[in-house]
Design an enzyme around this catalytic site. Structure first.
Site, short mmCIF file in Angstrom:
data_model
loop_
_atom_site.label_atom_id
_atom_site.label_comp_id
_atom_site.label_asym_id
_atom_site.label_seq_id
_atom_site.Cartn_x
_atom_site.Cartn_y
_atom_site.Cartn_z
CE LYS A 65 -2.27 -1.09 3.81
NZ LYS A 65 -1.69 -2.40 4.18
NE ARG A 120 5.82 -0.09 10.40
CZ ARG A 120 4.65 -0.15 9.75
NH1 ARG A 120 4.53 0.40 8.55
NH2 ARG A 120 3.61 -0.74 10.29
NE ARG A 142 7.11 -2.41 6.19
CZ ARG A 142 5.77 -2.36 6.22
NH1 ARG A 142 5.09 -2.12 5.11
NH2 ARG A 142 5.14 -2.54 7.35
NE ARG A 152 -4.61 -1.74 9.57
CZ ARG A 152 -3.53 -1.12 9.10
NH1 ARG A 152 -3.60 0.13 8.69
NH2 ARG A 152 -2.37 -1.74 9.04
NE ARG A 174 1.86 -4.74 11.40
CZ ARG A 174 2.87 -4.51 10.57
NH1 ARG A 174 4.03 -5.11 10.76
NH2 ARG A 174 2.74 -3.69 9.57
P1 AMP Z 1 0.47 0.50 9.09
O1 AMP Z 1 1.58 1.49 8.97
O2 AMP Z 1 -0.70 0.83 8.18
O3 AMP Z 1 0.93 -0.92 8.93
O4 AMP Z 1 -0.10 0.63 10.57
C1 AMP Z 1 0.70 0.35 11.71
C2 AMP Z 1 -0.17 0.11 12.92
O5 AMP Z 1 -0.95 1.29 13.21
C3 AMP Z 1 -1.22 -0.99 12.77
O6 AMP Z 1 -0.70 -2.28 13.02
C4 AMP Z 1 -2.26 -0.56 13.81
O7 AMP Z 1 -1.81 -0.86 15.13
C5 AMP Z 1 -2.25 0.96 13.65
N1 AMP Z 1 -3.24 1.39 12.63
C6 AMP Z 1 -2.97 1.93 11.41
N2 AMP Z 1 -4.10 2.19 10.74
C7 AMP Z 1 -5.12 1.78 11.55
C8 AMP Z 1 -6.53 1.75 11.43
N3 AMP Z 1 -7.15 2.16 10.32
N4 AMP Z 1 -7.24 1.25 12.48
C9 AMP Z 1 -6.65 0.82 13.60
N5 AMP Z 1 -5.33 0.80 13.78
C10 AMP Z 1 -4.56 1.28 12.77
#
Ligand code: AMP
Length: 217
Positions: free
Chosen positions: A18, A165, A132, A93, A176
């Protein structure tokens, strides 16, 4: 370049691409980039009240509560740059987030034009997540195996240091993925029924973006 369908959701498991594909699309089309992961990481770094609460949940691989994330997105969507179109990267999500998004968009007389679903098999997802690398200075994303930087540990674009990360460890990445299948996967059917879903299979990111642009024109 401008698109007819310009209010976009990027849906996909962690590691589906993404962020990488958003960056490639943004280099060609002017859209606002709304990554809830990035917004939350900024709150964590700033040690805000929200960041302190969200940081623990993020570290465990769980989801931050729907109302909190939806409120953050609602405020971001109200900004002027979103009028020309936006990518929602990593939001919604859950079905509840999708409903909160719908309500927020109705308030500002806007709507989603297309939902881009990036489909990638689990084995590749785990390989990608655990290799990553992210840049500390800009939005660039690399991969030790598939997309290494020219100089190890240094961003090609801005020269800043790269880091892994903390939630990209194997254990948290697996958690995740399981959260994705339980809470986020139902959105695929939700948006298919709404007639908005466009699916892209794993492939060369540049080719995916070219196809996407022609489908969204
Ligand atoms: P990402 O960078 O999109 O992989 O997001 C990293 C972390 O942020 C996720 O594993 C969640 O803990 C939190 N997070 C990001 N977007 C959301 C969302 N739309 N709803 C809930 N938690 C989120």
């Amino acid at each position: 370049m401008s698109l007819t369908k310009k209010n976009l959701i990027f849906l996909g498991a962690p590691g589906a691409g993404k962020g990488t594909i958003s960056n490639l699309l943004l280099a060609k089309v002017k859209l606002a980039h709304i990554s809830t992961g990035d917004l939350l990481r900024a709150e964590v770094a700033a040690k805000s009240e929200l960041g302190l609460a969200a940081g623990k949940i993020m570290a465990s691989g769980g989801l931050v509560p729907d109302e909190i994330v939806a409120k953050m997105v609602r405020a971001r969507l109200a900004k002027d740059d979103c009028r020309e179109g936006f990518i929602l990267d990593g939001f919604p999500r859950t079905i509840q987030q999708a409903e909160l998004l719908d309500a927020a968009l109705k308030e500002i007389h806007s709507q989603i034009d297309a939902v881009i679903y990036l489909h990638v098999d689990d084995e590749t997802l785990l390989q990608r997540l655990t290799a990553r690398l992210n840049c500390r200075g800009c939005d660039a994303i690399y991969n030790k195996l598939f997309m290494p930087p020219k100089v190890e540990g240094v961003c090609d674009k801005c020269g800043s240091a790269l880091y892994q990360r903390s939630d990209d460890s194997l254990e948290t990445a697996k958690q995740r993925l399981s959260v994705f299948y339980k809470q986020t996967e139902p959105l695929i059917e939700f948006y298919r029924k709404a007639g908005l879903l466009m699916t892209f299979e794993k492939g060369d990111p540049n080719a995916i973006v070219d196809q996407m642009i022609s489908d969204l024109k």
